[in-house]
Design a protein around this motif. Structure first.
Motif: not given
Length: 490
Positions: A349-352, A381-384, A488-490, A338-346
């Motif tokens: 929470v509800s959509i993710l 924790i994952a975003r950290a 920030a590194a992608e 899920l977090l490997a998606e390019p736009e997942a970081a942005f």
């Protein structure tokens, strides 16, 4: 170039015009009881301004979809996911297409979630796409309620936050909010207070008349005039219209809504016996009514209960310890994908979380999926950037306990800094902190650091080279110096 939009006539007979450029900068609030002509006013404003500015209408009743036939608006039926709506909203800003977000097929709770996702998508568009846009929200008290109602707290929070962003911070992004409500008392004050232009229609309740008079700078005794306004007549005030309160009669419109006011139609003429047959006689194609239930004796009921004794339930199986380990591993794989998606970081929470649930079903993860609070903790924790099992120590457990005192959306940022301090790594840059928070704004990252510093969770300092280092007083840790403006590194 100044563009004036004709909305009707004043009592003096002069043309009532709205300075469109000024309206885009100062926003508009329309208020009036049901039947006062709010929808007619909004339709007149939209029709007259359609050739000049991009438009978005949040339509809870499907009343404005008829604009598509005359003016080329694209109707968006909110039938997909919240993530789909956010992506569509981003494309709407990119290609400058006028749209109508039709929410009539949804319940109120889902209407609020859909509107919040779409407005957030408009708000989070790239800076290159910040073209002027008129965002009209009909029945705004549904999406920015002043008090909690029958809807869920999560839906109310998301919708109210989106409406507040639209009215408070939307101007810099080219979004001009035009909100209409039946009752000012039911509309959140933070949303209503950001409008500088007002069109007040017929109102009967004392509390709404008093608030309308206060907004227009009128005497409380003059508030009684709102009861005597005709349908389609409004009192206007604001830099885009007039510097003093003036009554305005709204002009005609070119399109009509699908609803409208009910019209009297003569009753069909027929004999009384024919009318009775229409009601009581079974028509062709109708199903026969069920026969009346016969009374059942007590002995029959006891005999039925005796025959329907439940079978003994088998003893519960012993828990499979390996199944829990496999389930956690499967959930970790879903989170990683899920977090490997390019736009997942942005994404919010509800959509993710909705995307996470779908991926869990596709991956056939055994057992019930994690609930929303558990997902929030895993996401922080994952975003950290902390991998599962990589920080298994008493020191890291202490860091997670300190982070639990912060709001859920900020914990990931604190853990990102704590990980860098524990590993003696350079302090994360503004863009890395922003990405951990789920935004692209470095300014918001700096505000988050200031927020945590004010509450004593960390202390920021700079070395002689201008690099930033962060100290964590509760843990006794400190990061190595790092450049705050690094990418920030992608």
């Amino acid at each position: 170039m100044t563009v004036s939009v004709d909305i009707g006539t004043k009592t003096s007979g002069q043309r009532a015009a709205v300075d469109l450029e000024e309206l885009l900068a100062t926003r508009l609030l329309v208020q009036g009881n049901s039947g006062s002509g709010k929808s007619h006013l909004l339709r007149r404003l939209l029709e007259q301004s359609a050739p000049w500015v991009q438009q978005c209408i949040v339509d809870p009743e499907g009343d404005f979809v008829t604009l598509a036939d005359k003016f080329g608006h694209v109707v968006i039926d909110a039938s997909g996911t919240e993530r789909d709506l956010a992506l569509i909203a981003n494309r709407v800003r990119q290609h400058r297409v006028s749209v109508v977000l039709n929410l009539e097929s949804l319940e109120v709770d889902r209407q609020m979630r859909a509107a919040a996702a779409f407005l957030k998508g408009l708000f989070d568009a790239e800076r290159d796409h910040w073209y002027p846009m008129l965002v009209v929200v009909d029945e705004a008290q549904l999406f920015a309620p002043a008090a909690a109602g029958d809807v869920g707290d999560e839906a109310r929070r998301l919708s109210l936050a989106a409406m507040t962003d639209l009215m408070c911070r939307g101007r810099k992004r080219g979004l001009a909010g035009v909100i209409a409500t039946q009752r000012l008392a039911k509309l959140a004050k933070n949303v209503a207070a950001e409008a500088s232009n007002f069109l007040m229609g017929r109102t009967f309740l004392d509390i709404d008349m008093a608030r309308a008079a206060d907004l227009l700078g009128m005497d409380r005794r003059q508030a009684e005039t709102f009861r005597n306004l005709d349908r389609g007549q409004f009192v206007a005030l604001g830099p885009a219209m007039t510097r003093k309160p003036e009554p305005v009669k709204i002009g005609p419109v070119e399109t009509t809504g699908r609803g409208g006011s009910p019209k009297l139609v003569p009753l069909p003429g027929q004999p009384a016996e024919d009318a009775a047959d229409l009601i009581f006689k079974r028509q062709e194609g109708e199903l026969l009514p069920r026969a009346a239930a016969q009374p059942v004796s007590t002995s029959d009921v006891l005999m039925q209960l005796a025959r329907s004794r439940p079978e003994p339930t088998p003893p519960p199986e012993a828990p499979d310890l390996f199944a829990d380990v496999e389930r956690e591993a499967a959930i970790d794989e879903v989170m990683t994908a899920l977090l490997a998606e390019p736009e997942a970081a942005f994404q919010s929470v509800s959509i993710l979380y909705q995307d996470f649930l779908v991926r869990c079903r596709i991956a056939r993860v055994p057992g019930d999926p994690p609930d929303l609070p558990t997902f929030r903790r895993r996401l922080a924790i994952a975003r950290a950037g902390v991998e599962q099992g990589s920080m298994e120590s008493s020191d890291w457990d202490q860091a997670t306990l300190v982070a639990a005192s912060l709001p859920e959306d900020i914990r990931g940022v604190f853990l990102l800094i704590a990980r860098a301090a524990l590993q003696k790594a350079p302090c994360p840059s503004d863009s890395e902190i922003a990405k951990a928070y789920g935004t692209r704004s470095p300014g918001r990252a700096r505000r988050l650091l200031a927020y945590m510093e004010e509450r004593g969770f960390l202390v920021c300092a700079s070395d002689l080279r201008g690099n930033r280092l962060v100290m964590l007083p509760d843990l006794g840790w400190q990061t190595a110096p790092g450049a705050p403006d690094a990418v920030a590194a992608e």
